[in-house]
Design a protein around this motif. Structure first.
Motif, PDB file in Angstrom:
ATOM      1  N   HIS A  65      57.306  47.333  51.440  1.00 47.99           N
ATOM      2  CA  HIS A  65      56.255  46.837  52.314  1.00 47.99           C
ATOM      3  C   HIS A  65      56.725  46.934  53.766  1.00 47.99           C
ATOM      4  CE1 HIS A  65      58.511  42.963  51.514  1.00 47.99           C
ATOM      5  NE2 HIS A  65      58.536  43.025  52.838  1.00 47.99           N
ATOM      6  N   TYR A  66      55.784  46.746  54.685  1.00 44.93           N
ATOM      7  CA  TYR A  66      56.130  46.732  56.108  1.00 44.93           C
ATOM      8  C   TYR A  66      55.427  45.562  56.773  1.00 44.93           C
ATOM      9  CZ  TYR A  66      51.561  48.819  57.174  1.00 44.93           C
ATOM     10  OH  TYR A  66      50.210  49.049  57.298  1.00 44.93           O
ATOM     11  N   HIS A  67      55.829  45.297  58.009  1.00 43.51           N
ATOM     12  CA  HIS A  67      55.252  44.226  58.817  1.00 43.51           C
ATOM     13  C   HIS A  67      54.842  44.808  60.166  1.00 43.51           C
ATOM     14  CE1 HIS A  67      57.191  41.644  55.861  1.00 43.51           C
ATOM     15  NE2 HIS A  67      58.349  42.200  56.163  1.00 43.51           N
ATOM     16  N   ASN A  68      53.822  44.220  60.777  1.00 38.80           N
ATOM     17  CA  ASN A  68      53.402  44.638  62.118  1.00 38.80           C
ATOM     18  C   ASN A  68      54.166  43.908  63.217  1.00 38.80           C
ATOM     19  OD1 ASN A  68      51.449  46.606  61.452  1.00 38.80           O
ATOM     20  ND2 ASN A  68      50.002  44.994  60.941  1.00 38.80           N
ATOM     21  N   THR A  69      54.423  42.615  63.035  1.00 39.70           N
ATOM     22  CA  THR A  69      55.122  41.844  64.065  1.00 39.70           C
ATOM     23  C   THR A  69      56.367  41.150  63.541  1.00 39.70           C
ATOM     24  OG1 THR A  69      53.712  39.911  63.652  1.00 39.70           O
ATOM     25  CG2 THR A  69      53.023  41.418  65.404  1.00 39.70           C
TER      26      THR A  69
END
Length: 146
Positions: A65-69
């Protein structure tokens, strides 16, 4: 956890702690456990994110998964692992092989999907810090395979 590092707040918190009944010196954590391992949120702060700890069974991969902030710091404190990153608009995979033999912090960068795989024969223990406290209503976590 309030801001307790300096000044009046530090003194106030120290005073509060000194008045705790002895049966309140420890407390159990609520966590999550499944076939992959465990996950416990250890300390949540008002302005400095949160600390967590997880265990992972041999051969198991977590993440993708990834995160924006949200940014995170991973530190394997027991066992060995492969940590992979890929910029979500790119193809290059970056891999870090880490273990408890060499204390090394690996940054989880916003916009990079990431995973961690226990590459050892025994349980792996991971210490994590995130700059944001987890919010179930706005998790800033988006599934994408490295």
């Amino acid at each position: 956890m309030p801001c307790v590092g300096v000044g009046f707040e530090r003194a106030l918190y120290a005073t509060y702690l000194s008045f705790l009944p002895t049966n309140k010196f420890s407390y159990k954590l609520k966590g999550h456990e499944d076939e992959r391992g465990t996950f416990y949120e250890f300390l949540k702060t008002m302005d400095s994110g949160q600390f967590s700890i997880s265990t992972t069974a041999p051969g198991v991969t977590r993440g993708n998964h990834y995160h924006n902030t949200k940014n995170e710091k991973f530190l394997v404190i027991k066992g060995e692992a492969s940590i992979k990153h890929r910029q979500i608009h790119g193809d290059e995979v970056i891999e870090y092989k880490v273990s408890d033999k060499k204390m090394e912090v690996v940054e989880m960068i916003p916009g990079y999907t990431h995973d961690i795989t226990n590459t050892g024969d025994n349980e792996m223990v991971l210490l994590l810090w995130a700059n944001e406290v987890f919010d179930r209503n706005a998790p800033d976590t988006f599934a994408e395979t490295v």
